[in-house]
Motif scaffolding. Structure first.
Motif, mmCIF file in Angstrom:
data_model
loop_
_atom_site.group_PDB
_atom_site.id
_atom_site.type_symbol
_atom_site.label_atom_id
_atom_site.label_comp_id
_atom_site.label_asym_id
_atom_site.label_seq_id
_atom_site.Cartn_x
_atom_site.Cartn_y
_atom_site.Cartn_z
ATOM 1 N N ARG A 57 32.830 28.721 -16.649
ATOM 2 C CA ARG A 57 31.869 27.646 -16.931
ATOM 3 C C ARG A 57 32.091 27.066 -18.326
ATOM 4 N N PHE A 58 32.360 27.934 -19.297
ATOM 5 C CA PHE A 58 32.677 27.454 -20.641
ATOM 6 C C PHE A 58 33.916 26.563 -20.605
ATOM 7 N N GLN A 59 34.919 26.976 -19.820
ATOM 8 C CA GLN A 59 36.133 26.166 -19.722
ATOM 9 C C GLN A 59 35.828 24.794 -19.140
ATOM 10 N N ASN A 60 34.934 24.740 -18.153
ATOM 11 C CA ASN A 60 34.564 23.460 -17.549
ATOM 12 C C ASN A 60 33.890 22.527 -18.549
ATOM 13 N N TYR A 61 33.311 23.088 -19.593
ATOM 14 C CA TYR A 61 32.677 22.289 -20.649
ATOM 15 C C TYR A 61 33.647 21.987 -21.794
ATOM 16 N N GLY A 62 34.923 22.318 -21.602
ATOM 17 C CA GLY A 62 35.928 21.965 -22.592
ATOM 18 C C GLY A 62 36.262 23.043 -23.600
ATOM 19 N N HIS A 63 35.708 24.249 -23.410
ATOM 20 C CA HIS A 63 36.000 25.348 -24.326
ATOM 21 C C HIS A 63 37.207 26.141 -23.816
ATOM 22 N N ASP A 110 42.199 27.956 -15.283
ATOM 23 C CA ASP A 110 43.156 26.862 -15.442
ATOM 24 C C ASP A 110 43.959 27.111 -16.721
ATOM 25 N N PHE A 111 45.263 27.250 -16.587
ATOM 26 C CA PHE A 111 46.127 27.550 -17.733
ATOM 27 C C PHE A 111 46.883 26.312 -18.208
ATOM 28 N N THR A 112 46.342 25.125 -17.886
ATOM 29 C CA THR A 112 46.963 23.870 -18.319
ATOM 30 C C THR A 112 45.913 23.005 -19.016
ATOM 31 N N GLY A 113 46.362 21.993 -19.729
ATOM 32 C CA GLY A 113 45.449 21.033 -20.328
ATOM 33 C C GLY A 113 44.934 21.443 -21.698
ATOM 34 N N ALA A 114 44.012 20.612 -22.224
ATOM 35 C CA ALA A 114 43.491 20.808 -23.581
ATOM 36 C C ALA A 114 42.705 22.107 -23.726
ATOM 37 N N SER A 115 41.987 22.504 -22.669
ATOM 38 C CA SER A 115 41.195 23.738 -22.723
ATOM 39 C C SER A 115 41.864 24.856 -21.916
ATOM 40 N N ALA A 116 43.206 24.857 -21.911
ATOM 41 C CA ALA A 116 43.958 25.843 -21.137
ATOM 42 C C ALA A 116 43.591 27.266 -21.537
#
Length: 418
Positions: A57-63, A110-116
């Motif tokens: 959930r934290f990752q979904n918020y960009g963390h 998710d191991f890709t993107g800005a918040s990988a």
């Protein structure tokens, strides 16, 4: 909505070390946060998912999530919640477990993107540490009286605790300090039993990095069922994420059999459904509980999340076939999933009169009873009622030349292997 607000709505926060400070921090910037798991086994079970869902959930918020697989701490074992010392495993076994857990965790994050997300192993920063360095650089920062007062240690004092497990909280504190220093990690999350370990890490960070170091801790409530029993446990044991240990069908069935009193809570904890969607399902539980819409949503969301869309479709197909009795539509692999727990018999590779076949396998106690059940329509062969007393069971009756499914009455199934 702030991530903390969402977690509170979901009932997923038990304790925070500094709620105001954490809110201010995450409102200003995306942070790195971590949760760890020790490789004491080669698979996670659904209890392990609870903190990792929060990390997602934290990752979904960009963390940015950091997953620590404890190749070092796993060699010792956390004393939390244990009544006796954990049996130590070999380094080789732990390394195998680490590899298995990594494969499961890679499906969740998710191991890709800005918040990988990143995955690390605490063995990497402890393996070269000498005992003297450990005592001088870390042991000196821990007060034994404070360590003894921690719940995880205090609960074990009456029966005894080894120095090995006593030192566990130091190793976990070292993890947090290392991640703070090398990955700018500002938050550790864990179950409610991890509060002592988390606060030990915060104390070490302040001593090592300075009193102004900003780091936080958050724990999640212990999840129990409405009947008071432990979540995730069944008569058959734990519900594993490994499909070889718990098949996708069994996984699906676990969730779909959730008690009405628990299902909304589980939807909040484990799924990414919105407040509106969960509110609608809550109304359906109250008004039409027999439809089990909330349970179906929970089972579908969780099975797809862990095992994928194809496994979900297969699990639903097996469930529908068993409910309708149309088992002939199942493939051999689906039969192996759906009939894993039913009485199973090995049969000879030859034709046999059905009356004798049932007796020889032990499905019927006598030929008289066998004839009576067949004549009365109580026997089904691959889902089809069979009332012919002269019926011969042949190779053509087998599903993919491997199985025959016998049903006696409405629900009693037997699996015959060839």
């Amino acid at each position: 909505m702030n991530i903390i607000d969402e977690l509170e709505w979901r009932g997923a926060i038990y304790q925070q070390t500094d709620e105001t400070g954490l809110r201010e921090l995450i409102n200003k910037e995306a942070i790195s946060l971590y949760c760890g798991i020790d490789p004491t086994g080669d698979s996670m079970h659904i209890g392990h998912l609870i903190p990792f869902m929060i990390l997602c959930r934290f990752q979904n918020y960009g963390h940015k999530p950091i997953i620590v697989v404890g190749g070092a701490t796993g060699t010792i074992g956390d004393p939390s919640g244990k009544k006796e010392e954990r049996k130590l495993q070999s380094i080789e076994q732990i390394n195998q477990n680490v590899a298995s857990l990594r494969a499961q965790l890679e499906k969740i994050f998710d191991f890709t993107g800005a918040s990988a997300a990143i995955m690390v192993n605490n063995y990497d920063w402890t393996k070269d540490l000498s005992i003297l360095d450990f005592l001088r650089d870390y042991g000196k920062n821990f007060n034994v009286n404070t360590m003894l007062a921690k719940d995880i240690v205090a609960s074990r004092l009456e029966i005894g605790i080894s120095f090995t497990e006593f030192a566990y909280q130091i190793l976990q504190a070292m993890d947090y300090n290392y991640l703070y220093e090398h990955h700018h990690c500002k938050l550790q999350i864990g179950g409610s039993d991890q509060w002592g370990n988390i606060t030990a890490g915060l104390d070490l960070i302040r001593k090592k990095q300075g009193e102004n170091a900003k780091a936080f801790g958050l724990t999640i409530p212990l999840l129990t069922k409405a009947d008071g029993t432990k979540f995730g446990k069944t008569e058959g044991g734990a519900i594993w994420l490994d499909p070889e240990k718990t098949t996708p069908y069994e996984f699906y069935q676990f969730w779909i059999n959730t008690d009405d009193r628990d299902v909304i809570r589980y939807l909040k904890y484990f799924t990414f459904l919105s407040q509106t969607e969960i509110a609608e399902l809550s109304i359906q539980v109250e008004k039409e509980p027999h439809l089990r819409a909330a349970q179906k949503a929970l089972a579908s969301e969780m099975t797809e999340f862990i095992h994928g869309k194809n496994a979900l479709k297969q699990a639903i197909k097996i469930s529908q076939a068993l409910f309708s009795g149309d088992v002939k539509s199942l493939t051999a692999s689906e039969i192996e999933q759906g009939f894993k727990e039913v009485p199973t018999f090995e049969a000879a590779d030859e034709d046999a009169l059905l009356v004798d076949f049932l007796v020889e396998l032990g499905i019927e106690p006598s030929k008289r009873q066998s004839r009576e059940d067949i004549a009365n329509g109580a026997i089904y062969l691959n889902g089809e009622r069979t009332q012919n007393l002269e019926k011969v069971v042949k190779a053509t009756d087998r599903i993919e030349n491997k199985f025959i499914i016998i049903r006696r009455g409405k629900k009693k199934y037997f699996l015959i292997k060839f």
